[in-house]
Design an enzyme around this catalytic site. Structure first.
Site, PDB file in Angstrom:
ATOM      1  N   CYS A  83      -9.022  -2.685 -14.055  1.00 17.62           N
ATOM      2  CA  CYS A  83      -9.489  -1.925 -12.882  1.00 17.62           C
ATOM      3  C   CYS A  83     -10.854  -1.285 -13.127  1.00 17.62           C
ATOM      4  CB  CYS A  83      -8.532  -0.780 -12.544  1.00 17.62           C
ATOM      5  SG  CYS A  83      -6.809  -1.165 -12.650  1.00 17.62           S
TER       6      CYS A  83
HETATM    7  N1  LIG Z   1      -7.449  -2.445  -9.673  1.00 18.91           N
HETATM    8  C1  LIG Z   1      -6.703  -1.377  -9.788  1.00 18.91           C
HETATM    9  N2  LIG Z   1      -5.431  -1.489 -10.117  1.00 18.91           N
HETATM   10  N3  LIG Z   1      -7.237  -0.181  -9.504  1.00 18.91           N
HETATM   11  C2  LIG Z   1      -6.584   1.063  -9.651  1.00 18.91           C
HETATM   12  C3  LIG Z   1      -7.119   2.081  -8.703  1.00 18.91           C
HETATM   13  C4  LIG Z   1      -6.547   3.461  -8.873  1.00 18.91           C
HETATM   14  C5  LIG Z   1      -7.074   4.463  -7.888  1.00 18.91           C
HETATM   15  N4  LIG Z   1      -6.697   5.793  -8.222  1.00 18.91           N
HETATM   16  C6  LIG Z   1      -6.559   4.125  -6.484  1.00 18.91           C
HETATM   17  O1  LIG Z   1      -5.499   4.594  -6.140  1.00 18.91           O
HETATM   18  O2  LIG Z   1      -7.185   3.442  -5.730  1.00 18.91           O
END
Ligand SMILES: NC(=[NH2+])NCCC[C@H](N)C(=O)O
EC number: 3.5.3.6
Length: 378
Positions: free
Chosen positions: A366
Site C-alpha cells: 500500500c
Molecule cells: N492498498 C491498501 N491496502 N491501502 C490501505 C489504505 C489504508 C487507509 N487508511 C485507508 O483506509 O484508505
C-alpha cells in the site's frame, strides 16, 4: 480518527524513521524511489498551472468558487513556493492560519471547534490507492471516501505536466471523473495481459467493468480481468490486504477469504466485441493457473493458516507484501509467523520496522506505487 480512516495515532518521528528505512531498503535493492510531494511540485510548471491546480484543489475541498474563503485560501497558498504549497495542502490548513474577514455560509454552518479549514491528507503515504500503473497507462481513481478523494488530483497533474511523464504517450485507462469508485489497492497487475481487481468496500463492479472495457478496446495489451469478491470491512478494505502476487507462481492469501471448500467468487472478464464477456468461477487456484498458464502454483497462507495468528497478522498487513522482484518481497517485521512461512517457501524477505506505520492500516504494498515495471517475462 474514523474521519481520516485511521484506527490509531502514529508516533510521528518513529513513523518517519520507519518510512525512511522502507525507502532505503527499496533503493539498496535497485529501486528508483520518487516522492509524491516532489513530483507534484515539479508538475506545477507555470503560474497558470498553479492557479488552475489550486482552484481545483480548493473547490474539491468543498469551497465554492469565488467565495470569501476560497479566495483567501487561494491567496494564502498561491504565495508559497511550489513544494511548500504542495506539502501544506497535504498537511492541511488550520483555521487560525488565515484571516477571514466575513464568514461565508459554509463556514457559519460548520463545526466551530473543528481546527482545520482544509483537512490534511494523512493517507497519502498509501500511494498505491489514488492511481495504478497498468501497462503503458494508468487508472487515475475516483476514490471512495471523502477523506481520500482529493488525493488522485495530484496524479492527474503529474501525468499531464511533469517533464518526465507529460507527452510520453502515457494512457489514462480510466480517469477520476466517475461516480463509481475504484482504488489501487484493489488493482493487481499479474502480468502484461492479466489483471486481478478486488470487488470490495472500495471498488465497485461497475468500475471494474468500465476499466476492463477500456483496457480491452484501447490497445493496452490486456485481455483478462479477474474480478475477485472480498468481504466489505475495514481490515480487508482492498484486495491487496488479503492477496498479493510475489513470484511468477506464488501468492500470499489470507485464509479467511476462502470458504470451507477453498472457494471464492471470481468473475473472469475477456473482450467480446466492443464489450466484455463475464464468466463466474469459484476455484482461485484453478482460475489463476488457467489465466497465467501455469501447471501449478503456491498459495501461501498468511500466519501459516492458523486461526488465531492469521487474522492477527492480517490486521497488521501480514498479507500485504510488496514484490520488488520475482520471489523477493518487502514485509513488516511484526508479522513474524507469515515472514517465516514465506522464507520456508523459498522467498527472499526484506523486513522493515513497523510499529508506527502499521497504525494507518496498510503495509509495504500500500505504501508504494510502481510507475514502471521491467519486462520480467520468464
Ligand atoms: N492498498 C491498501 N491496502 N491501502 C490501505 C489504505 C489504508 C487507509 N487508511 C485507508 O483506509 O484508505
Amino acid at each position: 480518527m474514523p474521519r481520516l480512516l485511521f484506527d490509531d495515532i502514529p508516533y510521528l518521528p518513529i513513523a518517519q524513521k520507519e518510512h525512511d528505512e522502507f525507502a532505503q531498503v527499496l533503493k539498496t535493492n535497485g529501486v528508483e524511489v520518487l516522492y509524491l510531494d516532489d513530483l507534484v511540485s515539479e508538475s506545477i510548471t507555470t503560474s497558470e498551472v498553479k492557479r488552475e491546480f489550486l482552484n481545483r484543489m480548493i473547490a474539491e475541498s468543498g469551497f465554492k468558487e469565488e467565495s470569501e474563503t476560497a479566495n483567501t485560501l487561494f491567496e494564502y497558498l498561491n504565495n508559497m513556493g511550489n513544494l511548500e504549497m504542495v506539502t501544506h495542502i497535504m498537511e492541511g490548513v488550520r483555521k487560525d492560519e488565515v484571516e477571514l474577514s466575513s464568514l461565508d455560509l459554509k463556514e457559519a454552518s460548520g463545526d466551530k471547534a473543528y481546527p482545520f479549514l482544509m483537512d490534511p491528507m494523512p493517507n497519502l503515504y498509501f500511494t498505491r490507492d489514488p492511481a495504478a500503473a497498468i501497462g503503458n497507462g494508468l487508472s487515475i481513481n475516483k476514490m471512495t471516501y471523502k477523506a481520500r478523494q482529493r488525493e488522485s488530483l495530484f496524479m492527474e497533474y503529474i501525468i499531464s505536466n511533469h517533464p518526465k511523464f507529460a507527452n510520453q504517450g502515457v494512457q489514462v485507462w480510466r480517469n477520476r471523473n466517475h461516480f463509481n469508485h475504484i482504488e489501487g489497492g484493489d488493482e493487481l497487475v499479474l502480468n502484461d495481459h492479466v489483471l486481478a481487481i478486488g470487488i470490495s468496500q472500495r471498488t465497485t463492479a461497475e468500475a471494474i467493468e468500465d476499466i476492463a472495457k477500456s483496457l480491452f478496446t484501447k490497445n493496452s495489451g490486456y485481455d483478462t480481468v479477474l474480478a475477485i469478491k472480498i468481504p466489505h470491512n475495514h481490515a480487508m478494505m482492498h484486495l491487496d490486504t488479503v492477496f498479493t502476487m510475489i513470484n511468477y507462481d506464488q501468492f500470499t492469501v489470507h485464509p479467511a477469504i476462502l470458504n470451507q471448500n477453498q472457494q471464492i467468487d471470481i468473475w473472469i472478464m475477456h473482450p467480446k466485441g466492443q464489450g466484455v464477456s463475464v464468466k463466474h468461477e469459484r476455484n482461485l487456484k484453478e482460475v489463476l493457473k488457467v489465466a497465467l498458464k501455469l501447471d501449478d502454483l503456491d498459495l501461501i497462507p498468511t500466519g501459516n493458516g492458523d486461526p488465531i495468528v492469521a487474522p492477527r497478522e492480517q490486521w497488521n498487513d501480514g498479507s500485504n507484501t510488496l514484490a520488488i522482484a520475482p520471489g523477493e518481497v518487502v514485509t513488516y517485521d511484526r508479522n513474524y509467523v507469515s515472514n517465516d512461512i514465506l522464507r520456508k517457501h523459498g522467498l527472499h524477505v526484506h523486513e522493515i520496522q513497523s510499529s508506527e506505520l502499521s497504525r494507518g492500516r496498510g503495509g509495504p504494498r500500500c505504501m508504494s506505487m510502481p510507475i514502471y515495471r521491467e519486462d520480467l517475462k520468464k
